[in-house]
Design an enzyme around this catalytic site. Structure first.
Site, mmCIF file in Angstrom:
data_model
loop_
_atom_site.group_PDB
_atom_site.id
_atom_site.type_symbol
_atom_site.label_atom_id
_atom_site.label_comp_id
_atom_site.label_asym_id
_atom_site.label_seq_id
_atom_site.Cartn_x
_atom_site.Cartn_y
_atom_site.Cartn_z
ATOM 1 N N TYR A 52 -14.497 -5.101 4.809
ATOM 2 C CA TYR A 52 -13.064 -4.991 5.101
ATOM 3 C C TYR A 52 -12.731 -4.795 6.571
ATOM 4 C CZ TYR A 52 -12.272 0.035 5.913
ATOM 5 O OH TYR A 52 -12.222 1.282 6.443
ATOM 6 N N HIS A 102 -2.468 7.513 -3.317
ATOM 7 C CA HIS A 102 -3.641 6.631 -3.310
ATOM 8 C C HIS A 102 -4.154 6.436 -1.887
ATOM 9 C CE1 HIS A 102 -6.271 3.214 -4.184
ATOM 10 N NE2 HIS A 102 -5.665 2.543 -3.233
ATOM 11 N N THR A 147 -1.766 0.502 -5.202
ATOM 12 C CA THR A 147 -2.062 1.446 -6.276
ATOM 13 C C THR A 147 -1.105 2.623 -6.261
ATOM 14 O OG1 THR A 147 -4.353 0.838 -5.961
ATOM 15 C CG2 THR A 147 -3.922 2.755 -7.345
ATOM 16 N N TYR A 162 0.872 -1.178 0.000
ATOM 17 C CA TYR A 162 0.000 0.000 0.000
ATOM 18 C C TYR A 162 0.904 1.221 0.000
ATOM 19 C CZ TYR A 162 -4.427 2.286 1.599
ATOM 20 O OH TYR A 162 -5.584 3.023 1.724
ATOM 21 N N GLN A 216 -15.920 -4.319 -0.843
ATOM 22 C CA GLN A 216 -14.810 -3.933 0.031
ATOM 23 C C GLN A 216 -15.286 -3.091 1.214
ATOM 24 O OE1 GLN A 216 -11.693 -1.985 -2.174
ATOM 25 N NE2 GLN A 216 -10.362 -1.669 -0.414
ATOM 26 N N ARG A 249 -12.460 7.790 5.381
ATOM 27 C CA ARG A 249 -12.265 8.390 6.703
ATOM 28 C C ARG A 249 -11.875 9.849 6.515
ATOM 29 N NH1 ARG A 249 -9.331 3.798 6.313
ATOM 30 N NH2 ARG A 249 -7.540 5.071 5.731
#
Lengths: 437, 437
Positions: free
Chosen positions: B252, B142, B368, B137, B248, B151
């Site tokens: 998640y 991204h 990403t 990540y 997702q 959030r």
């Protein structure tokens, strides 16, 4: 073979009156002739091969190939059970029935006995090449207990009773019972610390889980309907999902546990088949009033009526001091496997519901199975309330988390009136000090 | 071979004046003689085997084995590149140098040319048996963009600049470029819905990532120091981490993405080696003032000075209507690969820091890679702000998310003054309607 003949063959192999000519097998707490779990073993100075546990002996499958049903023989060779897992259920039943006869009937003893090896002289390996490992979170009391520690206001998230929560785990670091666990080093940050630090885990924990071995898989882009999900389960094992709680708390948001869980996972090496556990299936506990009814792809009346497992699970601890003093392991918890909110069939159906392909030899973990009460909590995190309430051991030691030299032992036993008890065998590992720690 | 000789051999294979006798190789946008990526291909009616891309041709490695360094020949056989990935770096360099000579020098043409196959007539496969797949990540823009959507008050979590966040993914559903993606069905729950529903994803997205192929691994319980992490990287590919955003969002928490990401992952089949990319290494962008200095196990001056990749990444879309009208794909984004907060060496060192064992053929995704501006966003979730700001296409169509019949194409090109451009080849897949949807 018809379904009815299937059931009869399974029932006969479970007959409590059935005895084995193998000395010590009758009344063995784990491996009487009614169990017949598969594994991969190597005898002293020999290559790894497929075997069946019977009492304190292991039957070499390839060595009795001439006496096995010809259709299953190719799947019994080699040093992995993936092909055996992938056999159609009818062939698995046929093989089980034949093995039961070979080990029960005195007429086969002379031919079969030379293929037995004392288990104490053998090394046990992982039973299959594990393509992918997925860990679920179906122990609702564990989810509630842990949620209370991490999110006191919101222990059980809104999705829990709709989605069998799961995530992908690390396949490469799964090891069989007996392989020591090196305490991991990693990043952690105490809530009151200004910066993270790097060092040996100070909050090393175990997690009591069942493992589920996938049999026949599904092609990418296809699904496994809930009604046939049970046919895709080859067997079960015990699984200790070792967890570094300090690493987990710091790293897990937003994408889930990573290094906190991937340093090692310990499994019991014997695969207790779905067929062996058939008499011990029981009804899934009724959902509490007010709980949502699962969506149709997760709901099957047959699964609800018999998809749970009547297993008693235990965790014991043997510290280095206890070992030196010749003491027996101390039981930390005991509870039933029925404390799962979702059945294994629901786990399988959900996993494949979006088209993800499962393969023979894939391993699913159930997630920690805890009972509602402290006597049945499946991790030290829960038993000691995050380390704040240490466990007192009979020799005067205490534990908040797992210390170097400690050995954690998991066990599972299936008992039912009128049936011989069967068990899962050993799932144990000792913790070694961190490298450089 | 000494490090200095290593570097010279790499440099000579990159000489922009080096030409190939293979027609069309010189000036090829992806595969001039300066690239030489490895892959697994099958010619028409032939078995899968190892090959090297050169222009629009594929060289069959086994067919020229007699002309290769004997030490590498065993690793060039079979239908997987795992053994080739595991070769010591010095042998990988030797092989690259030899292949460069064979394809450049006219003296070898008569012997080598019969081993070429037109790429258009060949099928490309996954290059390796992928034991484990891990997705990181590290695209900080991204992470910030997505964090803002999920959030708003807390887009980048406190651990982000200390921990290279990663999680385990699904290896079994990784497919090479060209294999269609079936739109997944699954559970989702709109924020304003009373109950979850089950059906085809309404928010199917792509994610632009680089893939990293692990070469030599590490034993369980040992680590890979940051200073040697680069030696464990065999090569790179493009990776499309297809994502069902509606699944997702619902599934998640608390353990991370699961079915939202495991229905398929598309990779480019050619492995662009670490040696081929050596001239295109660049300094890791300086950390913004005030950012924490990483812990020592993640910090290496050499890695900071040259551990990033000067690659230009692009995503294009070809809708069904565009295809029917004979239009070219429309570029959705373009940006540099240097928008990674952590280097690939940091990803590798972190992954092994707790003792987790990596194996040859393991695949890491970067996560990403987005640029700070909309022109460089690596997913539709970011480009369309969660679907609220649709993309207008030149033919009048619009897109919030990926629709059935759409094809997503990723590309990566390395360019530098004085060097021949090299590229990664094709990473594309078309989306098919959900089964029964």
């Amino acid at each position: 073979m018809t379904d009815a003949a299937d059931r009869q063959a399974i029932d006969e192999t479970h007959d409590a009156r059935r005895t084995s000519w193998v000395p010590g097998a009758d009344g063995h707490p784990d491996f009487p002739v009614q169990n017949l779990p598969y594994g991969i073993f190597s005898p002293q100075d020999g290559a790894a091969r497929a075997g069946v546990a019977i009492g304190d002996q292991i039957l070499d499958l390839a060595a009795v190939a001439a006496m096995l049903p010809p259709d299953v023989v190719p799947a019994c060779g080699g040093n992995r059970l993936n092909a055996l897992f992938a056999l159609p259920r009818a062939l698995r039943v046929t093989l089980r029935r034949r093995l039961s006869d070979l080990l029960s009937d005195e007429q086969y003893r002379a031919a079969v006995e030379p293929a037995l090896h004392p288990a104490d002289d053998c090394e046990l390996h992982l039973p299959a090449m594990i393509g992918d490992y997925t860990d679920f979170y179906v122990g609702i009391h564990h989810a509630t207990n842990v949620g209370t520690l991490f999110r006191p206001d919101n222990p059980l998230l809104p999705n829990y009773k709709h989605v069998p929560i799961g995530y992908h785990g690390r396949a490469s670091s799964i090891r069989p019972s007996g392989v020591p666990v090196v305490r991991p080093v990693g990043q952690h940050k105490a809530p009151d610390a200004a910066e993270p630090a790097f060092g040996p885990s100070q909050r090393l924990d175990y997690e009591l889980e069942l493992g589920v071995w996938i049999g026949a898989g599904n092609a990418l882009g296809t699904t496994i309907p809930i009604a046939s999900a049970a046919d895709h389960i080859a067997g079960f094992c015990l699984l200790n999902d070792w967890s570094a709680r300090d690493f987990q708390a710091w790293e897990y948001q937003p994408l889930g546990p990573f290094l906190a869980k991937n340093f090692q996972t310990t499994i019991s090496p014997w695969v207790v088949t779905a067929e062996a556990l058939a008499p011990f299936r029981c009804a899934q506990p009724a959902r509490p009033a007010g709980d949502p009814r699962p969506l149709p792809y997760l709901w099957d009346e047959v699964d609800q009526a018999g998809g749970a497992l009547a297993l008693e699970l235990e965790v014991s601890l043997l510290t280095g001091a206890m070992r030196a003093a010749g003491l027996a392991p101390h039981r930390l918890s005991r509870g039933p496997a029925s404390n799962m909110y979702w059945t294994v069939a629901q786990m399988v159906a959900h996993h494949a519901s979006g088209g993800c392909n499962l393969n023979p030899g894939d391993l699913l973990g159930t997630g920690t199975i805890s009972a509602p009460d402290r006597e049945g909590f499946g991790s030290l995190l829960e038993i000691t309330r995050g380390g704040s309430d240490p466990v007192a051991l009979p020799n005067g030691e205490t534990r908040r988390f797992v210390e170097d030299g400690d050995e954690i032992l998991l066990s599972a036993r299936a008992r039912k009136d009128g049936y011989a008890q069967i068990g899962f065998g050993s799932c144990r590992a000792v913790v070694l000090p961190a490298v450089g720690g």
